[in-house]
Design a protein around this motif. Structure first.
Motif, PDB file in Angstrom:
ATOM      1  N   TRP A  61      73.272 -48.570  75.492  1.00 41.79           N
ATOM      2  CA  TRP A  61      72.351 -47.468  75.805  1.00 41.79           C
ATOM      3  C   TRP A  61      72.910 -46.133  75.312  1.00 41.79           C
ATOM      4  CZ3 TRP A  61      72.412 -43.123  79.114  1.00 41.79           C
ATOM      5  CH2 TRP A  61      71.154 -42.579  79.428  1.00 41.79           C
ATOM      6  N   LEU A  62      74.192 -45.900  75.523  1.00 36.00           N
ATOM      7  CA  LEU A  62      74.809 -44.654  75.046  1.00 36.00           C
ATOM      8  C   LEU A  62      74.759 -44.573  73.527  1.00 36.00           C
ATOM      9  CD1 LEU A  62      77.927 -44.393  77.395  1.00 36.00           C
ATOM     10  CD2 LEU A  62      75.925 -42.898  77.410  1.00 36.00           C
ATOM     11  N   ASN A  63      75.003 -45.706  72.862  1.00 39.60           N
ATOM     12  CA  ASN A  63      74.888 -45.720  71.402  1.00 39.60           C
ATOM     13  C   ASN A  63      73.476 -45.321  70.962  1.00 39.60           C
ATOM     14  OD1 ASN A  63      77.523 -46.626  71.153  1.00 39.60           O
ATOM     15  ND2 ASN A  63      76.957 -48.769  70.854  1.00 39.60           N
ATOM     16  N   ALA A  64      72.473 -45.892  71.629  1.00 40.57           N
ATOM     17  CA  ALA A  64      71.082 -45.578  71.283  1.00 40.57           C
ATOM     18  C   ALA A  64      70.788 -44.102  71.522  1.00 40.57           C
ATOM     19  CB  ALA A  64      70.131 -46.456  72.105  1.00 40.57           C
ATOM     20  N   LEU A  65      71.277 -43.585  72.630  1.00 41.22           N
ATOM     21  CA  LEU A  65      70.989 -42.200  73.014  1.00 41.22           C
ATOM     22  C   LEU A  65      71.622 -41.201  72.052  1.00 41.22           C
ATOM     23  CD1 LEU A  65      69.715 -40.795  75.741  1.00 41.22           C
ATOM     24  CD2 LEU A  65      72.107 -40.228  76.147  1.00 41.22           C
ATOM     25  N   VAL A  66      72.882 -41.429  71.730  1.00 43.36           N
ATOM     26  CA  VAL A  66      73.634 -40.443  70.940  1.00 43.36           C
ATOM     27  C   VAL A  66      73.478 -40.672  69.446  1.00 43.36           C
ATOM     28  CG1 VAL A  66      75.953 -39.562  70.426  1.00 43.36           C
ATOM     29  CG2 VAL A  66      75.276 -40.019  72.798  1.00 43.36           C
ATOM     30  N   TYR A  67      73.451 -41.922  69.007  1.00 41.68           N
ATOM     31  CA  TYR A  67      73.426 -42.218  67.583  1.00 41.68           C
ATOM     32  C   TYR A  67      72.020 -42.456  67.029  1.00 41.68           C
ATOM     33  CZ  TYR A  67      78.381 -43.149  68.559  1.00 41.68           C
ATOM     34  OH  TYR A  67      79.688 -43.050  68.962  1.00 41.68           O
ATOM     35  N   GLY A  68      71.060 -42.717  67.912  1.00 43.34           N
ATOM     36  CA  GLY A  68      69.725 -43.079  67.460  1.00 43.34           C
ATOM     37  C   GLY A  68      69.066 -42.053  66.573  1.00 43.34           C
ATOM     38  N   ALA A  69      69.234 -40.786  66.910  1.00 43.33           N
ATOM     39  CA  ALA A  69      68.580 -39.734  66.121  1.00 43.33           C
ATOM     40  C   ALA A  69      69.087 -39.691  64.691  1.00 43.33           C
ATOM     41  CB  ALA A  69      68.795 -38.374  66.794  1.00 43.33           C
ATOM     42  N   GLY A  70      70.327 -40.163  64.475  1.00 38.60           N
ATOM     43  CA  GLY A  70      70.886 -40.120  63.130  1.00 38.60           C
ATOM     44  C   GLY A  70      70.821 -41.441  62.405  1.00 38.60           C
ATOM     45  N   LEU A  71      70.880 -42.554  63.143  1.00 36.95           N
ATOM     46  CA  LEU A  71      70.986 -43.855  62.487  1.00 36.95           C
ATOM     47  C   LEU A  71      69.685 -44.630  62.428  1.00 36.95           C
ATOM     48  CD1 LEU A  71      74.421 -45.160  63.845  1.00 36.95           C
ATOM     49  CD2 LEU A  71      73.936 -43.681  61.888  1.00 36.95           C
ATOM     50  N   GLY A  72      68.798 -44.400  63.358  1.00 37.74           N
ATOM     51  CA  GLY A  72      67.611 -45.236  63.414  1.00 37.74           C
ATOM     52  C   GLY A  72      66.344 -44.579  62.930  1.00 37.74           C
ATOM     53  N   THR A  73      66.414 -43.326  62.510  1.00 35.24           N
ATOM     54  CA  THR A  73      65.213 -42.594  62.084  1.00 35.24           C
ATOM     55  C   THR A  73      65.420 -42.058  60.673  1.00 35.24           C
ATOM     56  OG1 THR A  73      66.008 -40.470  62.969  1.00 35.24           O
ATOM     57  CG2 THR A  73      64.798 -41.911  64.475  1.00 35.24           C
ATOM     58  N   SER A  74      64.349 -41.593  60.088  1.00 34.61           N
ATOM     59  CA  SER A  74      64.446 -41.004  58.750  1.00 34.61           C
ATOM     60  C   SER A  74      65.220 -39.690  58.818  1.00 34.61           C
ATOM     61  CB  SER A  74      63.048 -40.756  58.188  1.00 34.61           C
ATOM     62  OG  SER A  74      62.341 -41.964  58.049  1.00 34.61           O
ATOM     63  N   PRO A  75      66.238 -39.524  57.974  1.00 31.98           N
ATOM     64  CA  PRO A  75      67.044 -38.306  58.030  1.00 31.98           C
ATOM     65  C   PRO A  75      66.245 -37.076  57.619  1.00 31.98           C
ATOM     66  CG  PRO A  75      67.626 -39.610  56.108  1.00 31.98           C
ATOM     67  CD  PRO A  75      66.694 -40.441  56.923  1.00 31.98           C
ATOM     68  N   LYS A  76      66.587 -35.961  58.254  1.00 35.22           N
ATOM     69  CA  LYS A  76      65.942 -34.699  57.922  1.00 35.22           C
ATOM     70  C   LYS A  76      66.880 -33.872  57.046  1.00 35.22           C
ATOM     71  CE  LYS A  76      63.323 -34.384  62.255  1.00 35.22           C
ATOM     72  NZ  LYS A  76      63.091 -33.576  63.484  1.00 35.22           N
ATOM     73  N   VAL A  77      66.336 -33.234  56.084  1.00 37.48           N
ATOM     74  CA  VAL A  77      67.111 -32.325  55.228  1.00 37.48           C
ATOM     75  C   VAL A  77      66.571 -30.919  55.421  1.00 37.48           C
ATOM     76  CG1 VAL A  77      67.794 -31.720  52.888  1.00 37.48           C
ATOM     77  CG2 VAL A  77      67.575 -34.140  53.549  1.00 37.48           C
ATOM     78  N   THR A  78      67.428 -30.021  55.924  1.00 38.21           N
ATOM     79  CA  THR A  78      67.016 -28.642  56.145  1.00 38.21           C
ATOM     80  C   THR A  78      67.327 -27.819  54.896  1.00 38.21           C
ATOM     81  OG1 THR A  78      67.461 -28.854  58.509  1.00 38.21           O
ATOM     82  CG2 THR A  78      67.284 -26.610  57.622  1.00 38.21           C
ATOM     83  N   LEU A  79      66.309 -27.242  54.292  1.00 33.96           N
ATOM     84  CA  LEU A  79      66.488 -26.489  53.043  1.00 33.96           C
ATOM     85  C   LEU A  79      66.869 -25.037  53.322  1.00 33.96           C
ATOM     86  CD1 LEU A  79      63.420 -27.872  51.074  1.00 33.96           C
ATOM     87  CD2 LEU A  79      65.797 -28.633  50.970  1.00 33.96           C
TER      88      LEU A  79
END
Length: 954
Positions: free
Chosen positions: A936-954
């Protein structure tokens, strides 16, 4: 005349209670049923001791005293009486004090340290013999620990405690003073001040001008999250060996120091009941000393006689069992006798009953007060005989001929130092003796967590070894044994109840041992391990800081690595995680290792200082990496296996319709294991909330159906890159045609059963090393191709599957440990072994196929040479040569085991640019399911970076 007097008293009581409203509201009519003729405080009292009414502005027991009033009284009495000594043993999360009020004669209070030392000496039969023990026993006063209102909205106990303290310190009657010459009474007056304060506030909010005797009214029930639990919505009466909360930690430390002969725990139950007292019925934990059960019957009879004298109704046993060792009766496993009070609950005024009478609040307080005095009187009578039985038990516990004499529990050496340290802290808090081996040990036999009897087992150096033969052997066994014994007669009745009406004898979970709750590898050895062992010393973090290094890393094997990543990201540091083990600069870096590079943070001059500070705060090992080159095929630091994380911005859905327990444990887990900022959102405003502020939302267990607008809001947010994590019944809501994603509950999946079985077999084959290279290199096409649906097992028809589903779901467990098969290549399984114990209750059974990932499935395949053919288990197939292990611990009927076999416990599915992660159960159950909690902690902390499309801020 009597009726007139009652009416006048009733009217006066009401007018007093509503004095603040005088002149604004209509005066209520009088109700003679609200007048209680009984007198709680009877006898002669010293005028130098202030009556409770001084602090309450009403008679003791007339209304609910709030925590501040109770604390004020205790503080004042401390300066007025030489019969009491007050110890503040802890502070709550909200800063309220918890008191243990020691009451005895001045002479006894002056020698408390001496008495405590003698009790401690008596507790270890390895150091003294019968002669010295008998001398100690003759000189010891009786010791009682009287505790009340651990559930904050069960208020009468604490009000009875206040009256009891006053009675014992102020009474001039010989019966009281003589008793205190030979007894130390410790009163723990309110075990949950935060919950009580919350409930007392609701009484103020819902109190009207007229008395209310309707137990369905908000005045009596309160509202979400109610007052039962503490600040983080934990049930403190399940925490006595888990020790997650400050209230319990402080309380257990003091109880364990004093080892009282008697512990009472004053509760409340349904308003339309009467009064429950011990002894409990089956199932009883077999580790409880039989002598304690004998004394429980004696005390019960004498307490019942006190109620008979007043024509008060009561009952014993019925729904009250003592199998789970996490209640306040944990002290029974250390030799104390335990008595539970359960008073029919009312919060104010009184409650109208079916026979037309009203039981007033003051009468409910009186019941607890009389019970207290009756039990103390019994203890005064039987104390010496109870000490002699206690001594016999202490000798038995350390005997080589006892049931505990030749058994040891071993936690195998591992690198998850944070989790091991947390376990050790809890065992040491109970005074349990812990050892380790500096060299490997080979034992002839051992039992594994999967129930296998292994031979010639090697225990690696650095393992944690807990011999069962030690002074508190019953407690060691109760919390470490893989399975708790239960009588056949209990199982027979339980099954009959299940089939008849779905009721249960089991009041709580039936599996609870620490190794499985914590997800730590463990074995039980049928011998007393002692030779070559040394006392256990917990691992302390070592921070190797080279400021000129390319990077700094914390091993993903340690749970605290997740906090290391989360806390640094919150401070604006770019953090990466390694998803495949490697070796850099001669440092082994396993999967899940968190790594911070100087190159990722070019504008941060403080990166080394922050990395070092967080590693020290978390007490984790930190290594410096001087080269990013991985030898051979090992990952290098610039490759795809060094993945950039995104800072989690977390919200928890909360309030009415959600389980306060699961909301609270999720909230607590973040505050305890991570310490990062997050928000709770009232779900009533979900469809109007600006969800763009969050990239991760937790949806705890709940029964509140979502509207179409709320579902649409969440779906749109997920598609834009959000991570939704749902538990238990909330996961079931999403696993519907009207939900979000394609994961389904089992009842909705049976029409496509073969598709789910093929997906299961594909998962298994994808990790198999077996390969017929001859067939692969052949030039001629062969028709003899193996397909997963053609293993020889006959598939069940759809009608038969549905018939079985309807039957099997009747048998779901109240809480049992089952074996989980972990996808060790998935990013959510960082820090997790291939087999993971899962606490399984009556929860949704989840099914995955196609693009849905099953991170953890129920059931572990084991080689079985006797299984010559493939077997059909409901919708799924068990390949030939294998058997499926489901049960690890506790009661789970074969029907339930078959129902959940091969189902998904944790799922992950891509939805748009985001993802939905479902947990079949509650991953932070009582703050103690550390194995699933890591996922659960892995999902909570890492999910935004590992399980979704990465965002690139220009």
């Amino acid at each position: 005349m009597l009726m007139i007097r009652k009416l006048m008293l009733a009217l006066a009581t009401v007018m007093f209670a509503q004095g603040a409203l005088a002149g604004l509201l209509m005066k209520p009519t009088a109700d003679p049923d609200l007048v209680y003729d009984g007198q709680i405080l009877e006898g002669n009292y010293a005028e130098s001791i202030s009556n409770p009414e001084v602090f309450l502005d009403f008679k003791a027991g007339q209304r609910v005293a709030d925590p501040a009033q109770i604390s004020a009284a205790i503080t004042a009495w401390q300066g007025q009486s030489d019969r009491l000594k007050v110890i503040e043993y802890a502070r709550t999360h909200e800063g309220r004090p918890l008191f243990a009020v020691f009451i005895s004669s001045p002479a006894n209070l002056a020698r408390l340290d001496e008495i405590e030392a003698q009790i401690t000496r008596l507790s270890d039969a390895r150091n003294i013999g019968d002669s010295e023990a008998n001398t100690i026993i003759k000189a010891l006063p009786a010791v009682a620990w009287m505790a009340y209102s651990i559930h904050g909205n069960e208020t009468s106990g604490a009000d009875a405690a206040l009256a009891s303290i006053y009675h014992l310190i102020a009474s001039t009657d010989n019966e009281v003073t003589s008793m205190l010459d030979n007894m130390i009474v410790v009163i723990d007056p309110m075990m949950n001040p935060d919950g009580r304060a919350r409930f007392a506030k609701s009484l103020e909010q819902y109190r009207g001008t007229a008395p209310n005797v309707d137990d369905q009214s908000l005045l009596h029930t309160g509202d979400w999250p109610f007052g039962r639990t503490n600040h983080y919505f934990f049930d403190l009466n399940r925490d006595f060996y888990l020790l997650t909360q400050p209230e319990t930690q402080g309380r257990v430390a003091l109880i364990n120091t004093w080892r009282p002969q008697l512990i009472i725990d004053g509760h409340e139950m349904g308003a339309q009941s009467t009064f429950l007292m011990g002894p409990p019925r089956q199932p009883l934990n077999a580790n409880i000393d039989k002598d304690l059960q004998k004394w429980a019957r004696v005390f019960s009879e004498e307490q019942g006689a006190a109620f008979d004298d007043r024509s008060w109704r009561y009952f014993t046993g019925e729904w009250f069992e003592n199998w789970y060792p996490g209640y306040s009766n944990y002290a029974e496993y250390r030799g104390s006798m335990h008595i539970l009070y359960e008073q029919s609950r009312m919060a104010e005024d009184g409650v109208r009953r079916p026979e037309g009478t009203v039981q007033t609040y003051m009468e409910s307080v009186h019941h607890q007060f009389v019970s207290t005095m009756a039990n103390l009187k019994s203890l005064a009578t039987h104390s010496q005989a109870m000490y002699r039985d206690y001594w016999d038990g202490r000798k038995y516990n350390v005997s080589s001929k006892s049931e505990f004499g030749n058994r040891s529990y071993v936690f195998l050496a591992n690198e998850n130092h944070g989790r091991m340290n947390a376990l050790v802290e809890r065992l040491e808090a109970q005074g349990i003796e812990l050892y380790t081996n500096k060299k490997p040990i080979t034992v002839a036999a051992a039992t594994t967590q999967l129930g296998e009897e292994a031979k010639n087992v090697k225990i690696p150096a650095g393992s944690l070894i807990v011999p069962n033969r030690q002074p508190d052997a019953p407690l060691v066994a109760a919390i470490l044994e893989f399975d708790a014994d239960v009588k056949k007669s209990v199982l027979v009745e339980e099954r009959q109840r299940t089939l008849r009406d779905g009721s249960s004898l089991m009041y709580d979970t039936t599996a609870w041992n620490f190794s499985m709750m914590y997800g730590l590898p463990s074995i039980t050895v049928p011998q007393h391990l002692a030779k070559g062992l040394s006392p256990w010393t917990s691992h302390r973090g070592n921070q190797s800081i080279d400021e000129s290094a390319l990077a700094w890393a914390v091993s993903g094997e340690d749970d605290r690595s997740v906090a290391f990543a989360a806390r640094l990201m919150e401070q604006g540091i770019n953090v990466r995680i390694i998803d495949k083990a490697t070796v850099l600069s001669d440092q082994a870096l396993p999967r899940g290792t968190v790594i911070v590079t100087a190159m990722d943070n070019p504008k941060r001059d403080d990166v080394v200082a922050l990395v070092s500070a967080e590693a020290k705060t978390l007490d984790v090992d930190l290594v410096s990496v001087g080269s990013g080159y991985g030898a051979g095929d090992l990952p290098d630091w610039g490759g795809a296996h060094f993945r950039l994380l995104s800072r989690p911005q977390v919200a928890i859905l909360s309030q009415q319709g959600f389980s306060s327990y699961d909301v609270g444990s999720s909230w607590w887990a973040i505050d305890t294991h991570l310490g990062i900022r997050h928000s709770q959102i009232d779900t009533a405003y979900l469809s109007r909330a600006d969800l763009r502020r969050y990239n991760t939302i937790v949806m705890p267990n709940g029964y509140r159906p979502m509207s179409s607008a709320e579902t649409s809001a969440l779906r749109d947010w997920i598609k834009q890159g959000g991570t939704l994590i749902a538990h238990d019944n909330s996961a079931a809501q999403l696993a519907r045609d009207s939900g979000i994603g394609q994961v389904r509950s089992i009842g909705d999946a049976l029409d496509n059963a073969q598709d789910y079985d093929i997906a299961l077999q594909r998962e298994r084959l994808s990790t198999s090393d077996a390969l017929d290279t001859t067939a692969v290199s052949a030039h001629r096409l062969s028709s003899a191709v193996d397909y997963p649906w053609d293993q020889g097992a006959k598939a069940l028809s759809g009608d038969e599957l549905k018939r079985r589903e309807a039957w099997q779901k009747r048998f779901m467990p109240s809480g049992a440990m089952v074996a989980g098969k972990v996808d060790t290549l998935h990013w959510m399984s960082f820090g997790t072994a291939e087999t993971l114990p899962l606490l399984y209750e009556n929860q949704p059974v989840l099914m995955t196929k196609d693009r849905q990932q099953a991170v953890v499935r129920v059931g572990v395949l084991q080689e079985d040479i006797d299984a010559g053919e493939a077997q059909t288990v409901n919708w799924s197939t068990v390949p030939a040569g294998n058997a499926l292990t489901v049960r690890m611990s506790g009661l789970i009927w074969p029907e339930a085991a078959a129902r959940i076999a091969n189902s998904a416990y944790v799922t992950r599915e891509r939805v748009g640019k985001g993802q939905v992660i479902l947990f079949s159960g509650q991953p932070n159950f009582r703050g103690s399911t550390r194995g699933v909690g890591r996922i659960w902690l892995n999902a909570l902390v890492y999910g935004a970076g590992l399980g979704t499309s990465p965002k690139v801020t220009l």
